[in-house]
Motif scaffolding. Structure first.
Motif, PDB file in Angstrom:
ATOM      1  N   MET A  36       0.884  -1.082  -0.172  1.00 37.00           N
ATOM      2  CA  MET A  36       0.015  -0.084   0.039  1.00 37.00           C
ATOM      3  C   MET A  36       1.014   1.304  -0.111  1.00 37.00           C
ATOM      4  N   LEU A  76       1.629   1.219  -9.005  1.00 35.41           N
ATOM      5  CA  LEU A  76       0.467   2.007  -8.089  1.00 35.41           C
ATOM      6  C   LEU A  76      -0.513   1.335  -8.880  1.00 35.41           C
ATOM      7  N   ASP A  80      -4.895   3.550  -5.513  1.00 34.33           N
ATOM      8  CA  ASP A  80      -3.719   4.274  -4.980  1.00 34.33           C
ATOM      9  C   ASP A  80      -3.669   5.609  -5.974  1.00 34.33           C
TER      10      ASP A  80
END
Length: 97
Positions: A36, A76, A80
């Motif tokens: 993350m 990503l 995100d």
């Protein structure tokens, strides 16, 4: 007479504009072990970090290309990217003329 040593101020490079600035003047993003990407407000979260100026233009440059993903050594996700776009849009735009 003893000379006082100046305290060294850590310098970091913005992923967007490639300028160096004091670490405290930049926003740290971190890739966690769970892959993350988070804004690290305390600058203590463990993981791979990257720095951006608190300017919309720097966030746009970092997110449009693969600069941020390369700096964090990850891909990503769309979620995100959307979240980071919203965060970057809250910073001031560059002043013109």
């Amino acid at each position: 007479m003893t000379a006082r040593r100046r305290k060294r101020v850590p310098q970091r490079t913005c992923v967007g504009c490639r300028r160096t600035a004091p670490q405290q003047a930049l926003v740290r993003l971190v890739r966690t072990a769970e892959r993350m990407v988070l804004v690290d407000q305390e600058e203590r979260t463990p993981g791979r970090g990257a720095y951006l100026c608190p300017k919309t233009a720097c966030w746009e440059r970092a997110l449009q290309g693969r600069r941020l993903a390369n700096a964090l050594r990850t891909t990503l996700s769309n979620a995100d990217q959307e979240r980071l776009w919203r965060i970057g849009a809250n910073f001031p735009a560059p002043e013109t003329g």
